[in-house]
Design a protein around this motif. Structure first.
Motif, PDB file in Angstrom:
ATOM      1  N   ASP A  60      40.511  34.440 -19.117  1.00 16.04           N
ATOM      2  CA  ASP A  60      41.546  33.753 -20.001  1.00 16.04           C
ATOM      3  C   ASP A  60      40.482  33.365 -21.294  1.00 16.04           C
ATOM      4  O   ASP A  60      39.369  33.250 -21.246  1.00 16.04           O
ATOM      5  CB  ASP A  60      41.886  32.514 -19.337  1.00 16.04           C
ATOM      6  N   ILE A  61      41.383  32.923 -22.285  1.00 21.14           N
ATOM      7  CA  ILE A  61      40.764  32.517 -23.542  1.00 21.14           C
ATOM      8  C   ILE A  61      40.481  31.166 -23.722  1.00 21.14           C
ATOM      9  O   ILE A  61      39.375  30.592 -23.806  1.00 21.14           O
ATOM     10  CB  ILE A  61      41.528  33.097 -24.843  1.00 21.14           C
ATOM     11  N   ARG A  62      41.707  30.344 -23.717  1.00 19.74           N
ATOM     12  CA  ARG A  62      41.551  29.033 -23.553  1.00 19.74           C
ATOM     13  C   ARG A  62      41.279  28.232 -22.314  1.00 19.74           C
ATOM     14  O   ARG A  62      41.831  28.115 -21.349  1.00 19.74           O
ATOM     15  CB  ARG A  62      42.899  28.363 -24.184  1.00 19.74           C
ATOM     16  N   MET A  63      39.733  27.910 -22.201  1.00 22.91           N
ATOM     17  CA  MET A  63      39.369  27.469 -20.906  1.00 22.91           C
ATOM     18  C   MET A  63      38.487  26.092 -21.353  1.00 22.91           C
ATOM     19  O   MET A  63      37.786  26.112 -22.642  1.00 22.91           O
ATOM     20  CB  MET A  63      38.499  28.412 -20.199  1.00 22.91           C
ATOM     21  N   PRO A  64      38.336  25.039 -20.444  1.00 24.73           N
ATOM     22  CA  PRO A  64      37.723  23.985 -20.946  1.00 24.73           C
ATOM     23  C   PRO A  64      35.989  24.388 -20.952  1.00 24.73           C
ATOM     24  O   PRO A  64      35.652  25.392 -20.085  1.00 24.73           O
ATOM     25  CB  PRO A  64      37.836  22.900 -19.901  1.00 24.73           C
ATOM     26  N   LEU A  65      35.029  23.428 -21.375  1.00 24.11           N
ATOM     27  CA  LEU A  65      33.814  23.604 -21.461  1.00 24.11           C
ATOM     28  C   LEU A  65      33.240  24.573 -22.227  1.00 24.11           C
ATOM     29  O   LEU A  65      32.373  24.384 -23.094  1.00 24.11           O
ATOM     30  CB  LEU A  65      32.961  23.545 -19.884  1.00 24.11           C
ATOM     31  N   LEU A  66      33.471  25.979 -22.037  1.00 28.68           N
ATOM     32  CA  LEU A  66      33.240  26.975 -22.859  1.00 28.68           C
ATOM     33  C   LEU A  66      34.687  27.949 -22.875  1.00 28.68           C
ATOM     34  O   LEU A  66      34.958  28.151 -21.762  1.00 28.68           O
ATOM     35  CB  LEU A  66      32.050  27.693 -22.335  1.00 28.68           C
ATOM     36  N   ASP A  67      35.026  28.557 -24.052  1.00 25.40           N
ATOM     37  CA  ASP A  67      36.117  29.392 -24.069  1.00 25.40           C
ATOM     38  C   ASP A  67      35.909  30.647 -23.698  1.00 25.40           C
ATOM     39  O   ASP A  67      34.660  31.210 -23.716  1.00 25.40           O
ATOM     40  CB  ASP A  67      36.788  29.152 -25.356  1.00 25.40           C
ATOM     41  N   GLY A  68      36.888  31.382 -23.501  1.00 29.31           N
ATOM     42  CA  GLY A  68      36.659  32.832 -22.764  1.00 29.31           C
ATOM     43  C   GLY A  68      36.096  33.625 -23.767  1.00 29.31           C
ATOM     44  O   GLY A  68      35.362  34.778 -23.521  1.00 29.31           O
ATOM     45  N   ILE A  69      36.246  33.499 -25.073  1.00 34.62           N
ATOM     46  CA  ILE A  69      35.575  34.399 -26.130  1.00 34.62           C
ATOM     47  C   ILE A  69      34.090  34.321 -26.307  1.00 34.62           C
ATOM     48  O   ILE A  69      33.504  35.132 -26.086  1.00 34.62           O
ATOM     49  CB  ILE A  69      36.150  34.054 -27.686  1.00 34.62           C
ATOM     50  N   GLU A  70      33.459  32.817 -25.919  1.00 31.59           N
ATOM     51  CA  GLU A  70      32.096  32.756 -26.030  1.00 31.59           C
ATOM     52  C   GLU A  70      31.551  33.303 -24.624  1.00 31.59           C
ATOM     53  O   GLU A  70      30.491  33.971 -24.883  1.00 31.59           O
ATOM     54  CB  GLU A  70      31.758  31.067 -26.227  1.00 31.59           C
ATOM     55  N   ALA A  71      32.459  32.976 -23.512  1.00 29.74           N
ATOM     56  CA  ALA A  71      31.863  33.704 -22.151  1.00 29.74           C
ATOM     57  C   ALA A  71      31.914  35.044 -22.369  1.00 29.74           C
ATOM     58  O   ALA A  71      30.859  35.749 -21.817  1.00 29.74           O
ATOM     59  CB  ALA A  71      32.995  33.090 -21.170  1.00 29.74           C
ATOM     60  N   THR A  72      32.918  35.585 -22.945  1.00 31.55           N
ATOM     61  CA  THR A  72      32.871  37.222 -23.080  1.00 31.55           C
ATOM     62  C   THR A  72      31.777  37.720 -23.962  1.00 31.55           C
ATOM     63  O   THR A  72      30.927  38.607 -23.531  1.00 31.55           O
ATOM     64  CB  THR A  72      34.137  37.597 -23.771  1.00 31.55           C
ATOM     65  N   ARG A  73      31.352  36.810 -25.063  1.00 28.66           N
ATOM     66  CA  ARG A  73      30.383  37.341 -25.908  1.00 28.66           C
ATOM     67  C   ARG A  73      28.804  37.188 -25.259  1.00 28.66           C
ATOM     68  O   ARG A  73      28.174  37.844 -25.462  1.00 28.66           O
ATOM     69  CB  ARG A  73      30.514  36.323 -27.227  1.00 28.66           C
ATOM     70  N   HIS A  74      28.725  36.283 -24.195  1.00 29.98           N
ATOM     71  CA  HIS A  74      27.550  36.093 -23.530  1.00 29.98           C
ATOM     72  C   HIS A  74      27.461  37.259 -22.507  1.00 29.98           C
ATOM     73  O   HIS A  74      26.253  37.715 -22.217  1.00 29.98           O
ATOM     74  CB  HIS A  74      27.638  34.582 -22.803  1.00 29.98           C
ATOM     75  N   LEU A  75      28.435  37.505 -21.980  1.00 30.30           N
ATOM     76  CA  LEU A  75      28.501  38.571 -20.711  1.00 30.30           C
ATOM     77  C   LEU A  75      28.577  39.978 -21.444  1.00 30.30           C
ATOM     78  O   LEU A  75      28.131  40.716 -20.676  1.00 30.30           O
ATOM     79  CB  LEU A  75      29.591  38.156 -19.733  1.00 30.30           C
TER      80      LEU A  75
END
Length: 232
Positions: A60-75
């Motif tokens: 998902d994109i909108r999530m707490p603590l860290l959004d999905g875009i940043e999580a995707t960029r990290h992974l």
């Protein structure tokens, strides 16, 4: 006796419990899929992905603590030692989230109002190492973000030079990719086999040194191959 293929291991990252439960139910019911974990925020998504090493992450994109875009960029972004295959599934199809999630490294983008068969097919597509762009998402890329991918007015550009490596047929296939057509739809459009389309797509990505169809779409628009005159 042939050995059945291993199930696609899926990690579902979604902060809304009801939506997350729906995804888990749909995917777990498939004989070729196994939901190996769930995450309710971006940080948990990263931790779970690193621990579980799923084949596909539904993000998902909108999530707490860290959004999905940043999580995707990290992974899956530049510099990731082993980029994850991420399918972004969200309600947002007309704003910057679409473009940024794809730039972050997502392999596909699907809207939450898509019927279950489309979600199932999307997970299988991403698991095969292919990219998936819903037609509505492709139109978003060339509509709202036209300024970002607008071709140069100069008669020559690096993007246009790169496209010279493609044959006319390969450019035709690339244009259909830009219109959001799947491999099966391209096969029907050009009256060729599905395997032939896969070969063309593979050649296009190899010749242009691109990771996936998402990058191909962006390059094609920057080069001016596709634009206001296409059928999308």
């Amino acid at each position: 006796m042939s050995v059945p293929p291993a199930a696609i291991r899926v990690l579902v990252c979604e902060d809304q419990a009801l939506v997350r439960a729906g995804f888990v139910t749909i995917l777990s019911a498939q004989p070729d899929m196994e939901v190996v974990g769930e995450a309710v925020d971006g940080r948990a998504a990263i931790r779970s992905a690193q621990e579980l090493k799923p084949d596909v992450i539904v993000m998902d994109i909108r999530m707490p603590l860290l959004d999905g875009i940043e999580a995707t960029r990290h992974l899956a972004g530049p510099g990731s030692p082993a980029p994850a295959r991420i399918l972004v599934v969200t309600t947002f199809n007309v704003d910057e989230y679409v473009y940024e999630s794809l730039r972050a490294g997502a392999s596909g983008f699907l809207l939450k109002d898509a019927p279950p068969p489309e979600l199932i097919n999307a997970v299988r597509t991403v698991a095969r190492g292919e990219s998936l762009l819903a037609p509505a998402v492709t139109r978003t890329l060339i509509g709202r973000f036209a300024e970002r991918v607008r071709p140069s007015a100069a008669p020559a550009s690096p993007e246009r030079d790169r496209l010279k490596a493609l044959t006319p047929r390969e450019q035709e296939v690339l244009l259909l990719i830009c219109e959001g057509l799947s491999n099966a739809e391209i096969a029907v459009e050009l009256v060729i086999s599905h395997e032939t389309v896969k070969t063309y797509v593979s050649r296009i990505l190899t010749k242009l040194d691109l990771r996936d169809r998402v990058q191909a779409v962006i390059l094609a628009y920057r080069a001016g191959l596709a634009g206001d005159g296409d059928r999308a």
